[in-house]
Design an enzyme around this catalytic site. Structure first.
Site, short mmCIF file in Angstrom:
data_model
loop_
_atom_site.label_atom_id
_atom_site.label_comp_id
_atom_site.label_asym_id
_atom_site.label_seq_id
_atom_site.Cartn_x
_atom_site.Cartn_y
_atom_site.Cartn_z
N GLU A 66 21.00 31.69 41.64
CA GLU A 66 20.79 32.81 40.95
C GLU A 66 19.30 33.35 41.29
O GLU A 66 18.24 32.43 41.43
CB GLU A 66 20.57 32.27 39.58
CG GLU A 66 20.30 33.45 38.26
CD GLU A 66 20.00 32.64 36.92
OE1 GLU A 66 20.34 31.58 36.72
OE2 GLU A 66 19.24 33.62 36.12
N HIS B 256 16.49 36.49 41.13
CA HIS B 256 15.76 37.57 40.44
C HIS B 256 14.75 37.91 41.31
O HIS B 256 13.70 37.20 41.71
CB HIS B 256 15.13 37.40 38.65
CG HIS B 256 16.47 36.67 37.84
ND1 HIS B 256 17.36 37.68 37.61
CD2 HIS B 256 16.81 35.39 37.78
CE1 HIS B 256 18.30 36.90 36.83
NE2 HIS B 256 18.01 35.74 36.75
N ARG C 137 13.45 52.39 41.35
CA ARG C 137 13.55 51.75 39.94
C ARG C 137 12.47 50.90 39.69
O ARG C 137 11.99 49.99 40.46
CB ARG C 137 14.83 50.89 39.79
CG ARG C 137 14.83 50.35 38.51
CD ARG C 137 16.03 49.21 38.45
NE ARG C 137 16.09 48.59 37.22
CZ ARG C 137 16.75 47.32 37.24
NH1 ARG C 137 17.30 46.75 38.11
NH2 ARG C 137 16.75 46.66 35.66
N TYR D 139 10.01 45.71 40.70
CA TYR D 139 11.14 45.39 41.69
C TYR D 139 10.93 45.51 43.32
O TYR D 139 11.82 45.50 43.92
CB TYR D 139 12.41 46.00 41.25
CG TYR D 139 13.01 45.53 39.74
CD1 TYR D 139 13.21 44.38 39.63
CD2 TYR D 139 12.98 46.42 38.79
CE1 TYR D 139 13.40 43.87 38.18
CE2 TYR D 139 13.22 46.07 37.59
CZ TYR D 139 13.77 44.77 37.30
OH TYR D 139 14.21 44.44 36.01
N ARG E 273 7.95 37.97 31.73
CA ARG E 273 8.35 39.14 31.17
C ARG E 273 8.73 38.99 29.61
O ARG E 273 8.39 38.20 28.98
CB ARG E 273 9.42 39.86 31.85
CG ARG E 273 8.83 40.08 33.44
CD ARG E 273 10.12 40.85 34.25
NE ARG E 273 10.17 42.12 33.68
CZ ARG E 273 11.27 42.97 34.21
NH1 ARG E 273 12.16 42.40 35.22
NH2 ARG E 273 11.50 43.97 33.83
N PRO F 235 23.97 45.22 37.64
CA PRO F 235 23.78 46.69 37.10
C PRO F 235 22.06 47.09 37.57
O PRO F 235 21.30 46.46 37.42
CB PRO F 235 24.13 46.79 35.67
CG PRO F 235 23.82 45.30 35.33
CD PRO F 235 24.39 44.34 36.44
N ASN F 236 22.36 48.49 37.88
CA ASN F 236 20.85 49.08 38.14
C ASN F 236 20.35 48.72 39.53
O ASN F 236 19.38 49.38 39.79
CB ASN F 236 20.07 49.08 37.11
CG ASN F 236 20.59 49.43 35.67
OD1 ASN F 236 21.15 50.80 35.74
ND2 ASN F 236 20.53 48.63 34.52
N ALA G 79 20.70 42.48 34.48
CA ALA G 79 20.90 42.71 32.79
C ALA G 79 21.86 41.73 32.41
O ALA G 79 21.85 41.00 31.25
CB ALA G 79 20.90 43.93 32.49
N ASN H 219 22.40 38.06 42.03
CA ASN H 219 21.46 38.57 40.96
C ASN H 219 22.31 39.18 39.95
O ASN H 219 22.60 40.39 40.12
CB ASN H 219 20.52 39.53 41.49
CG ASN H 219 19.26 40.01 40.46
OD1 ASN H 219 19.37 39.76 39.39
ND2 ASN H 219 18.36 40.70 41.32
C1 DQA Z 1 16.40 41.01 37.24
C2 DQA Z 1 15.84 40.76 36.11
C3 DQA Z 1 16.46 41.18 34.93
O1 DQA Z 1 15.83 40.74 33.51
C4 DQA Z 1 16.84 42.69 34.87
O2 DQA Z 1 17.70 43.02 33.66
C5 DQA Z 1 17.22 43.26 35.96
C6 DQA Z 1 16.65 42.62 37.42
C7 DQA Z 1 15.53 40.89 38.58
O3 DQA Z 1 16.01 40.72 39.61
O4 DQA Z 1 14.15 40.60 38.43
O5 DQA Z 1 18.02 44.15 36.02
O6 DQA Z 1 17.54 40.35 37.65
#
Ligand code: DQA
Length: 146
Positions: free
Chosen positions: A98, A100, A17, A22, A107, A9-10, A77, A74
């Site tokens: 995985e 990020h 964003r 990011y 963070r 998501p997002n 959230a 990825n």
């Molecule tokens: C994320 C880190 C997560 O905590 C966050 O909710 C994201 C992006 C990252 O790519 O750094 O949406 O996965």
């Protein structure tokens, strides 16, 4: 497809964003580059971004039937919340990395809890979009040696 790249998501909002967190590349920029890298190395890459757990889980289930050999995910959230997504990956038994973009360990504390890290081949966090390239290298190596 050899490799399935999943973004949660997002991540469709990349580019606009929280660029400090990011980066400024869009998801299309990133996936276009990764597809070219995979193609040049002789692999096929499928990509899917979803804002819902259902969409991601369905893609993981489908991967078990279409010959997918490796998953790069990825979970965004959902990393910190989704037992259902974890169970989907365990159910299909496909090896995965995985990723990020941000360094989640720098963070908020809630971002340091992952439902995926202990079942992943590895975790890449904090290298921005380059992290996906590292994961792709891991996927190539895994597929070649299995
Ligand atoms: C994320 C880190 C997560 O905590 C966050 O909710 C994201 C992006 C990252 O790519 O750094 O949406 O996965």
């Amino acid at each position: 497809m050899d490799i399935l790249l999943l973004n949660g998501p997002n991540l469709n909002m990349l580019g606009m964003r929280e660029p400090d967190q990011y980066g400024t590349q869009t998801l299309d920029d990133i996936t276009g580059h990764l597809s070219a890298l995979a193609r040049d190395a002789g692999f096929t890459l499928a990509h899917h971004q979803d804002n819902s757990e259902v969409g991601l889980i369905d893609k993981i289930h489908a991967a078990s039937k279409n010959g997918t050999k490796y998953i790069i995910i990825n979970p965004a959230a959902f990393t910190h919340t989704s037992v259902a997504l974890r169970d989907a990956i365990l159910a299909v038994g496909i090896v995965f990395t995985e990723v990020h973009l941000s360094n989640v360990y720098k963070r908020e504390e809630f971002r340091q809890q992952s439902y995926f890290s202990d079942i992943a081949q590895g975790v890449i966090s904090g290298f921005g979009a380059q992290g996906y390239e590292f994961a792709l290298e891991a996927a190539f190596k895994h597929i070649q040696s299995n």
